[in-house]
Scaffold this active site. Structure first.
Site, PDB file in Angstrom:
ATOM      1  N   GLU A 205      37.998  46.217  36.805  1.00 44.62           N
ATOM      2  CA  GLU A 205      37.961  45.172  37.832  1.00 44.62           C
ATOM      3  C   GLU A 205      36.628  44.429  37.825  1.00 44.62           C
ATOM      4  O   GLU A 205      36.278  43.765  38.811  1.00 44.62           O
ATOM      5  CB  GLU A 205      38.241  45.774  39.207  1.00 44.62           C
ATOM      6  CG  GLU A 205      39.639  46.397  39.289  1.00 44.62           C
ATOM      7  CD  GLU A 205      40.003  46.901  40.676  1.00 44.62           C
ATOM      8  OE1 GLU A 205      39.097  47.243  41.462  1.00 44.62           O
ATOM      9  OE2 GLU A 205      41.211  46.951  40.967  1.00 44.62           O
ATOM     10  N   LYS A 338      49.227  46.192  49.258  1.00 45.03           N
ATOM     11  CA  LYS A 338      49.432  45.719  47.887  1.00 45.03           C
ATOM     12  C   LYS A 338      50.882  45.286  47.738  1.00 45.03           C
ATOM     13  O   LYS A 338      51.806  46.107  47.876  1.00 45.03           O
ATOM     14  CB  LYS A 338      49.132  46.850  46.901  1.00 45.03           C
ATOM     15  CG  LYS A 338      47.639  47.196  46.761  1.00 45.03           C
ATOM     16  CD  LYS A 338      47.464  48.439  45.914  1.00 45.03           C
ATOM     17  CE  LYS A 338      46.028  48.657  45.479  1.00 45.03           C
ATOM     18  NZ  LYS A 338      45.826  50.012  44.894  1.00 45.03           N
TER      19      LYS A 338
HETATM   20  P1  PGA Z   1      44.912  50.260  40.955  1.00 43.97           P
HETATM   21  O1  PGA Z   1      43.458  50.296  41.610  1.00 43.97           O
HETATM   22  O2  PGA Z   1      45.384  48.863  41.000  1.00 43.97           O
HETATM   23  O3  PGA Z   1      44.666  50.780  39.562  1.00 43.97           O
HETATM   24  O4  PGA Z   1      45.774  51.176  41.776  1.00 43.97           O
HETATM   25  C1  PGA Z   1      43.138  49.674  42.815  1.00 43.97           C
HETATM   26  C2  PGA Z   1      42.940  50.688  43.914  1.00 43.97           C
HETATM   27  O5  PGA Z   1      43.025  51.898  43.692  1.00 43.97           O
HETATM   28  O6  PGA Z   1      42.733  50.289  45.059  1.00 43.97           O
HETATM   29 ZN    ZN Z   2      42.728  52.463  45.893  1.00 41.53          ZN
END
Ligand code: PGA
Ligand code: ZN
Length: 425
Positions: A205, A338
């Site tokens: 990221e 998400k």
């Molecule tokens: P991921 O990481 O998209 O790999 O799940 C983001 C998070 O853990 O918040």
């Molecule tokens: Zn997370």
């Protein structure tokens, strides 16, 4: 109304296939959306359909999901008013017929859902964040960005046990100012690592991955970076953590801090996090424990919920049922939001509403695998989430969202939501 749905396979920020969807309206206009993908995923997320054909992208292809958009989903949505978001999302869910969207795939369904939403904004001549606010019945506000500075876990070859150490621009009064504060911390962190002879490799990221052996070392680096930026730790800039403990848990339910060389029980992990909160300006802890460790979460929230934000990501997977269980157990006080964990826009908005009703602060989040789609920025503003987690100030998949927030900040009628964690709300 919808004239045609078209799905295609594109590549995400890790160079892995993901789904993109075009919606063509009968007046010739078009809208597009694409879908992100996680690496430290929760077990209860909506299903990401992959082809499993090992001759193509090591089995990670999404051609079947993309084709489902152009065939089944196209047939189901053809001729429907594009502003019927709720009905369309229900129809998509029913068309799949499984709770986790395993048949058609949540990647196909979410791509369709988001593209339809964007087309709805186009059709009604509104900015996307206003259209989302209308759908959600919320008041738009610009979120405080919570930004990865140091990263490890499965986003950085397990170079550190804890996945993310993030900076919170707690004293900022505008979004552009918050972004500038973060940019200063991010640059100072790279300088501090260089001065100490530590690597400045990038994690998935865009955070820095110095490979600290312990959480304390990383927290010391965070404090040093904030100070080196000429800012006050604990005043101007606070610290948030994403432990992503699901990636540490052992079959016995202990937590293996492998880089540190220590295995801790659930209670010992809670004690460790408490020590960090005592010694450092840590104000938010995400996934401090595993998604199955409900009693551990209740203990953690009992001990720390009055002082810090306790955020469930893999714990809740943006799922209304899991959130309900968490609320009844007092397992957290905040929820990560998400879109692709849930599978539809409407389902995600329902979870945001339920979280608010329970007094849980919603934090809108990107995935570690992202595309140049900036939908997330408008979502966070539209629902007035207050907080957004996108990743570091590196990589255009991340900057696409930050830059969209900068554009939205030009709208004087959208206020900035200063830092207001769940622990004090
Ligand atoms: P991921 O990481 O998209 O790999 O799940 C983001 C998070 O853990 O918040
Ligand atoms: Zn997370």
């Amino acid at each position: 109304s919808i004239a045609k749905m078209h799905g295609r396979q594109i590549l995400d920020s890790r160079g892995r296939p993901t789904v993109e969807v075009d919606v063509h309206l009968d007046d010739g206009r078009m809208a597009r959306a694409s879908v992100p993908s996680g690496a430290s995923t929760g077990t209860y997320e909506a299903h990401e359909r992959r082809d499993g054909d090992h001759s193509q992208y090591a089995g990670l292809g999404v051609r079947q999901a993309a084709r489902a958009v152009s065939t089944e989903i196209d047939t189901a949505l053809h001729g429907r008013p594009v502003t019927d978001q709720q009905e369309i999302d229900t129809l998509l869910r029913d068309l799949d017929g499984s709770p986790a969207l395993t048949r058609i795939g949540a990647n196909a369904i979410l791509g369709a859902s988001l593209a339809v939403c964007r087309a709805g904004a186009v059709a009604t001549g509104q900015p996307l964040y206003r259209y989302i606010a209308e759908l959600a019945g919320t008041t738009p506000a610009l979120p405080t960005p919570v930004v990865n500075i140091l990263s490890g876990g499965v986003h950085a070859g397990r170079g550190m046990d804890v996945q993310d150490f993030l900076a919170v621009p707690a004293a900022s009064t505008s979004f552009p100012d918050a972004l500038h504060i973060i940019a200063r911390v991010r640059a100072a962190a790279a300088d501090v690592l260089t001065a100490r002879g530590l690597p400045t490799l990038l994690a998935d990221e865009g955070g820095l991955s110095p490979g600290c052996a312990t959480g304390e070392e990383a927290l010391d680096l965070m404090v040093a970076a904030i100070e080196a930026a000429g800012l006050r730790p604990g005043r101007d800039v606070l610290i948030a953590l994403d432990v992503a403990a699901h990636t540490l848990v052992t079959p016995d339910g202990d937590y293996a801090f492998a880089r540190e060389g220590v295995t801790r029980s659930s209670a010992e992990t809670v004690a460790l996090l408490e020590r960090w909160v005592d010694r450092y300006p840590v104000v938010s802890i995400e996934d401090g424990l595993d998604e199955e460790d409900w009693s551990g979460w209740t203990t953690l929230t009992g001990h720390l919920g009055g002082r810090v934000q306790v955020v469930g990501d893999d714990l809740f997977t943006t799922n209304a049922e899991r959130l309900r269980k968490g609320v009844s157990l007092g397992a957290a006080n905040s929820i990560l939001i998400k879109l692709n964990q849930n599978g539809t826009l409407t389902g995600t908005l329902d979870v945001v509403r339920a979280a608010r009703a329970a007094g849980y602060a919603p934090m809108v989040s990107a995935r570690s695998g992202e595309t140049e789609d900036d939908f997330l920025a408008d979502l966070a503003v539209g629902v007035g989430a207050g907080q957004i987690k996108i990743g570091s100030l590196r990589c255009s998949d991340r900057l696409a969202k930050y830059n969209q927030l900068v554009r939205i900040a030009e709208d004087d009628s959208v206020p900035f939501a200063p830092w207001s964690p769940a622990s004090t709300s």
